[in-house]
Design an enzyme around this catalytic site. Structure first.
Site: not given
Ligand SMILES: NC(=O)c1ccc[n+]([C@@H]2O[C@H](COP(=O)([O-])OP(=O)(O)OC[C@H]3O[C@@H](n4cnc5c(N)ncnc54)[C@H](OP(=O)(O)O)[C@@H]3O)[C@@H](O)[C@H]2O)c1
Length: 346
Positions: A58, A202, A294
């Protein structure tokens, strides 16, 4: 109210959502909000909340026009204007002294410090208030903020790619599943998310960069969970020039100043500690990109808000089973040869 007026109200509120989304990354744990000002039938200003702790939508929309133009105008805001002193003064005070005489809102602010007080104050100050315009879309835009407010953790998006026969990879083997066009979309998701997280296996097997190379915008912060400190000190990931948070049960030192190391309390649940710490570091969202263990750990502990699954028309025949969700996707999108399924939690 005539139909044309109703239709215009919805259209203008949709525009507020569109511009609100431009700030989705930079606002971190603040809500994404858009605002526009209309005089007669003309939009004379529009703006959004651009960064964490910065001026609200705003304020930005009002500041670019003169007080003469503001007289007898209407303001559309995707979220109820605030009524309290936070990092900035209350927006309702600004609105009440501005000459605006109608405020149109989509959602009431879920922040307990506001929750309807903004609307009350505007009405008692003589400003007409209309609320609930496109409420459902408004709630969707607010999802990350609601999660952050309720659970004091980032908004968690799980993401993985799987083969048509349900595998996400093979043990100790780096396998590419998604197509280049999906990769590009994933990089867009990375650009829109504060952080990206992976498990230790990973990193060890895939040796990923975890960066945004295929889309506009910045890299997310990388988050790595490696409780037993199994990732080799010579892994290439430690030399990338990308801010990284490393979580382990052991204190580890890195030469790279962009890597911050956090020690987990072995007695406590690791993921809860990790996500709370990320929230304290002002991380508003996490894209959990695997691996399978995970992602499943997050699911088992109800630590997820959205899942995006890329299904590629390839068969691996054997390998690591992809995680499975018990519900149907809320929607599916075809992207080249891949299909993407979107799930929402709670
Ligand atoms: N297709 C895809 O989208 C995709 C994406 C990423 C990876 N992958 C593939 O997935 C494979 C690696 O997956 P992975 O399942 O073997 O390993 P991972 O998920 O990468 O690593 C296991 C992670 O889970 C954590 N963990 C284990 N038990 C936990 C628990 N109870 N609570 C919290 N965290 C827990 C481990 O923490 P600690 O290390 O601290 O024990 C570790 O960080 C690779 O082959 C890779 O290619 C595929």
């Amino acid at each position: 109210m005539d139909l044309r007026k109703k239709h215009l109200e919805r259209l203008r509120m949709r525009r507020c959502f569109d511009i609100a989304r431009l700030g989705i990354r930079a606002v971190k744990t603040n809500p994404a909000v858009g605002a526009l000002i209309v005089k007669g039938d003309t939009i004379i200003s529009e703006d959004y909340h651009k960064n964490f702790g910065g001026p609200h939508a705003e304020v930005n929309a009002i500041s670019s026009i003169s007080s003469r133009d503001l007289a007898h105008s209407s303001i559309y805001v995707s979220l109820e204007p605030c009524a309290h002193y936070g990092k900035t003064p209350p927006c309702v005070d600004l609105l009440m002294g501005s000459g605006i005489d109608h405020c149109i809102i989509s959602s009431i602010d879920p922040n307990p410090l506001v929750q309807g007080r903004g609307v009350e104050k505007l009405r008692s100050g003589g400003i007409k208030v209309t609320e609930g315009i496109n409420r459902l879309i408004g709630q969707e835009v607010l999802r990350p903020f609601k999660v952050q407010q309720k659970f004091k953790r980032p908004y968690i998006i799980l993401k993985w790619a799987q083969s048509l026969d349900g595998f996400l990879g093979r043990k100790n083997e780096r396998i590419k599943i998604s197509s280049p066009v999906s990769d590009r979309l994933v990089h867009k998701w990375r650009a829109e998310t504060d952080s990206i997280m992976v498990g230790s296996n990973t990193v060890i097997i895939d040796n990923p960069h975890l960066s945004n190379r295929l889309y506009f915008g910045e890299n997310p912060v990388r988050v790595i969970l490696d409780r037993q400190a199994q990732i080799s000190p010579s892994a290439p990931i430690w030399t990338d020039q990308i801010r990284t948070f490393y979580f382990s049960n052991r204190k580890r030192k890195f030469h790279n100043p962009l890597i911050e190391s956090f020690v987990l309390n072995e007695v406590k649940e690791p993921l809860l500690q990790l996500f709370s710490q990320l929230y304290r570091l002002n991380i508003g969202s996490v894209l959990v990109e695997g691996g399978s263990t995970l992602v499943r750990a997050c699911m088992n502990q109800d630590l997820w808000d959205e899942a995006r699954v890329i299904i590629s028309p390839v068969n691996l025949n054997h390998g690591l089973n992809a995680p499975a969700l018990a519900t149907d996707p809320a929607r599916r999108q075809q992207l080249g040869r891949d299909q993407i399924a979107f799930y929402y939690h709670q």
